[in-house]
Design an enzyme around this catalytic site. Sequence first.
Site, PDB file in Angstrom:
ATOM      1  N   HIS A  17       0.844  -1.199   0.000  1.00 49.15           N
ATOM      2  CA  HIS A  17       0.000   0.000   0.000  1.00 49.15           C
ATOM      3  C   HIS A  17       0.872   1.239   0.000  1.00 49.15           C
ATOM      4  CE1 HIS A  17       0.639   0.845   4.261  1.00 49.15           C
ATOM      5  NE2 HIS A  17       0.249  -0.376   4.578  1.00 49.15           N
ATOM      6  N   HIS A  20       4.137   1.570   2.097  1.00 53.05           N
ATOM      7  CA  HIS A  20       5.343   0.886   1.600  1.00 53.05           C
ATOM      8  C   HIS A  20       5.956   1.669   0.447  1.00 53.05           C
ATOM      9  CE1 HIS A  20       2.589  -2.471   3.015  1.00 53.05           C
ATOM     10  NE2 HIS A  20       3.557  -2.437   3.923  1.00 53.05           N
ATOM     11  N   CYS A 125       1.361  -9.958  20.483  1.00 50.90           N
ATOM     12  CA  CYS A 125       0.459  -9.600  19.377  1.00 50.90           C
ATOM     13  C   CYS A 125       0.851 -10.416  18.150  1.00 50.90           C
ATOM     14  CB  CYS A 125       0.533  -8.112  19.042  1.00 50.90           C
ATOM     15  SG  CYS A 125      -0.344  -7.724  17.485  1.00 50.90           S
ATOM     16  N   CYS A 128       1.859  -8.193  15.076  1.00 49.01           N
ATOM     17  CA  CYS A 128       3.196  -7.587  15.167  1.00 49.01           C
ATOM     18  C   CYS A 128       4.274  -8.662  15.193  1.00 49.01           C
ATOM     19  CB  CYS A 128       3.371  -6.775  16.451  1.00 49.01           C
ATOM     20  SG  CYS A 128       2.371  -5.313  16.567  1.00 49.01           S
ATOM     21  N   CYS A 143      -3.434  -4.439  21.477  1.00 45.24           N
ATOM     22  CA  CYS A 143      -2.223  -4.001  20.788  1.00 45.24           C
ATOM     23  C   CYS A 143      -2.384  -2.524  20.415  1.00 45.24           C
ATOM     24  CB  CYS A 143      -1.996  -4.827  19.516  1.00 45.24           C
ATOM     25  SG  CYS A 143      -0.725  -4.108  18.451  1.00 45.24           S
ATOM     26  N   HIS A 146      -2.528  -2.472  16.409  1.00 47.93           N
ATOM     27  CA  HIS A 146      -3.599  -3.157  15.678  1.00 47.93           C
ATOM     28  C   HIS A 146      -4.949  -3.162  16.380  1.00 47.93           C
ATOM     29  CE1 HIS A 146       0.152  -4.856  13.902  1.00 47.93           C
ATOM     30  NE2 HIS A 146      -0.530  -4.621  12.805  1.00 47.93           N
ATOM     31  N   LYS A 295      -2.846   5.764  11.403  1.00 52.70           N
ATOM     32  CA  LYS A 295      -1.817   5.203  10.540  1.00 52.70           C
ATOM     33  C   LYS A 295      -2.485   4.380   9.449  1.00 52.70           C
ATOM     34  CE  LYS A 295       2.019   2.047  10.222  1.00 52.70           C
ATOM     35  NZ  LYS A 295       2.523   0.771  10.681  1.00 52.70           N
ATOM     36  N   LYS A 298      -2.992  -1.908   6.281  1.00 51.74           N
ATOM     37  CA  LYS A 298      -3.894  -2.871   5.687  1.00 51.74           C
ATOM     38  C   LYS A 298      -4.897  -3.391   6.721  1.00 51.74           C
ATOM     39  CE  LYS A 298      -5.296  -5.603   2.426  1.00 51.74           C
ATOM     40  NZ  LYS A 298      -5.845  -5.143   1.156  1.00 51.74           N
TER      41      LYS A 298
HETATM   42  N1  MSP Z   1       8.883  -6.850   7.937  1.00 48.47           N
HETATM   43  C1  MSP Z   1       9.025  -5.774   8.849  1.00 48.47           C
HETATM   44  C2  MSP Z   1      10.313  -5.016   8.614  1.00 48.47           C
HETATM   45  C3  MSP Z   1      11.565  -5.821   8.670  1.00 48.47           C
HETATM   46  S1  MSP Z   1      12.958  -4.883   8.281  1.00 48.47           S
HETATM   47  C4  MSP Z   1      14.250  -5.829   8.691  1.00 48.47           C
HETATM   48  C5  MSP Z   1       7.860  -4.818   8.685  1.00 48.47           C
HETATM   49  N2  MSP Z   1       7.175  -4.891   7.532  1.00 48.47           N
HETATM   50  S2  MSP Z   1       5.942  -3.965   7.131  1.00 48.47           S
HETATM   51  O1  MSP Z   1       5.414  -4.502   5.904  1.00 48.47           O
HETATM   52  O2  MSP Z   1       5.043  -3.832   8.200  1.00 48.47           O
HETATM   53  O3  MSP Z   1       6.562  -2.585   6.771  1.00 48.47           O
HETATM   54  C6  MSP Z   1       6.749  -1.584   7.736  1.00 48.47           C
HETATM   55  C7  MSP Z   1       7.337  -0.398   7.051  1.00 48.47           C
HETATM   56  O4  MSP Z   1       6.516  -0.011   5.932  1.00 48.47           O
HETATM   57  C8  MSP Z   1       7.425   0.849   7.900  1.00 48.47           C
HETATM   58  O5  MSP Z   1       8.547   0.856   8.744  1.00 48.47           O
HETATM   59  C9  MSP Z   1       7.483   1.900   6.826  1.00 48.47           C
HETATM   60  O6  MSP Z   1       8.749   1.891   6.228  1.00 48.47           O
HETATM   61  C10 MSP Z   1       6.466   1.397   5.831  1.00 48.47           C
HETATM   62  N3  MSP Z   1       5.102   1.803   6.174  1.00 48.47           N
HETATM   63  C11 MSP Z   1       4.032   0.994   6.301  1.00 48.47           C
HETATM   64  N4  MSP Z   1       2.928   1.748   6.568  1.00 48.47           N
HETATM   65  C12 MSP Z   1       3.268   3.033   6.620  1.00 48.47           C
HETATM   66  C13 MSP Z   1       2.567   4.226   6.860  1.00 48.47           C
HETATM   67  N5  MSP Z   1       1.267   4.273   7.058  1.00 48.47           N
HETATM   68  N6  MSP Z   1       3.285   5.383   6.895  1.00 48.47           N
HETATM   69  C14 MSP Z   1       4.636   5.391   6.701  1.00 48.47           C
HETATM   70  N7  MSP Z   1       5.309   4.289   6.466  1.00 48.47           N
HETATM   71  C15 MSP Z   1       4.662   3.090   6.377  1.00 48.47           C
HETATM   72  O7  MSP Z   1       7.630  -4.040   9.582  1.00 48.47           O
END
Ligand code: MSP
Length: 499
Positions: A17, A20, A125, A128, A143, A146, A295, A298
Amino acid sequence: MSYYVTTPIYYVNAAPHLGHAYTTIAADVIARHHRQRGEQVFFLTGTDEHGEPVADAAHALGIEPQELADRNSERFRALAPRIDATNDFFIRTTDPQHVARVQEVLSRVRENGYVHKGIYEGWYCPRCADFKAENEIDEGKLCPIHHIELTREQEENYFFALSAFQERLEELYAQREDFVAPLTRRNEALSFIRSGLRDVPLTRKRLSWGVPVPWDAEHVFYVWFDALLNYVSALSYARPGEDLTSRFWPADCHLIAKDILRFHAIYWPALLMAAEMELPKRLFVHGYLLMEGEKMSKSLGNVLDPFAVIDRFGSDALRFYLMRDVSFGQDGSVSTTAFEQRYESELANEYGNLASRVVAMVGRYRDGVVPRAQLDSELQAELNGMTDEVALLIDRVELTQALEAIWSRVRRLNRYVEERAPWQLAKQGADAELDAVLGSLVAGLFRVSVMLHAYLPSATGRLFTALGVSEVSIGAARGEVDLGGQRIAPLEPLFPKVQ
Ligand code: MSP
């Protein structure tokens, strides 16, 4: 000179989304900018595929975790070219080379005496994939991220001796002020360290979807240790037959959002110390993209689909909006209305219009040939310093401020057009002055576009084609490329009106 930048590797339990796309775009701006400086850049992104959330999501769909991982990893891989991200590799933690490297490094951590058996009990969680400390649990045992109920879990696990690194981590933070930026995040990490570190589970017993622990077949590694190691493992196999580790490790910049601060700011350096490896140079923690105050995620169902936005407005517009509207490092709300406003008032009316006017006037008044002229001294004064100012800001990962530094020059050039009114000069037959003004405008437009290239690769690329230049290193923004005498090709609007 080399530069290594990473994004987090994304979980494959859901589709990509805008959040990312945000981090990947930011990393790409940094990577492109450093390439323009003539540095050797390695830009890594990828997917985090093991762990309970992925296993659970797969079982809910009635498929194997590997199948879900394959399916969703492909969607993240496909996102990168859609947002014009120039990552040099896409790592998957299910790659056998990554798995082998995780086993090797974590075995070394054990040989070095930082692994022991113990019982862990706490609030967990499953989304997480993490235990929560008592002070971060929301009322009703929820959590905080979430808003789902936490479960009480007890497990016999191997532990990583995080507590052994308390002092060394404090020293690290004392010696390297900028190890974590912005400052608020650094202080947050430091105060967590100071509050006293406890050993943390390194393995999981009840789970089978993970990297097997070489010394105990009943366990897999806890997904976070597996995931963090991607930043080093990728370098060892991204280029077949070549190990890039000595060229690019330690990383220059890990980009993350604040949700995963603790893993990167505390676990990660401790793990590297335990494995006797060098620490990354810095961690930059950006904020959250918010939708209606929460925030975007998904699991909360409040996401903007980056693919839909790109289909309508193009990837440059998305890149620009995200880097411009939300100050990088802080949380910020995003909305379709704000997006459309920025597109219209800044991309279309300011930059796009500047480019169209300059190209059209050279066509109309000079038959498409750029007059040979010295850059106007007033403009010179305003443009000088832009390159260094932007480079310095990007070194500090202040991507919004860097963009503003460029944009103020875009606006200056638009004022210059109004002040000098080339159409009047043409009417008056003031040829020498018209040459000087048009020559200055082409040079100015070119210089700002070179600096904008990292943010707007596609639109600036089309402009460079029209101008007939291929040299876009940052020297070109300092005036090292002379455009006088060049024939300009017609240019379609860079940011056309969108219905
Ligand atoms: N898999 C772990 C990260 C492991 S790194 C060794 C993870 N994955 S995640 O799919 O949840 O991605 C989290 C990251 O996605 C956040 O740290 C950020 O970089 C990005 N983001 C996801 N949602 C976001 C927002 N709503 N706003 C800003 N960044 C976002 O955690």
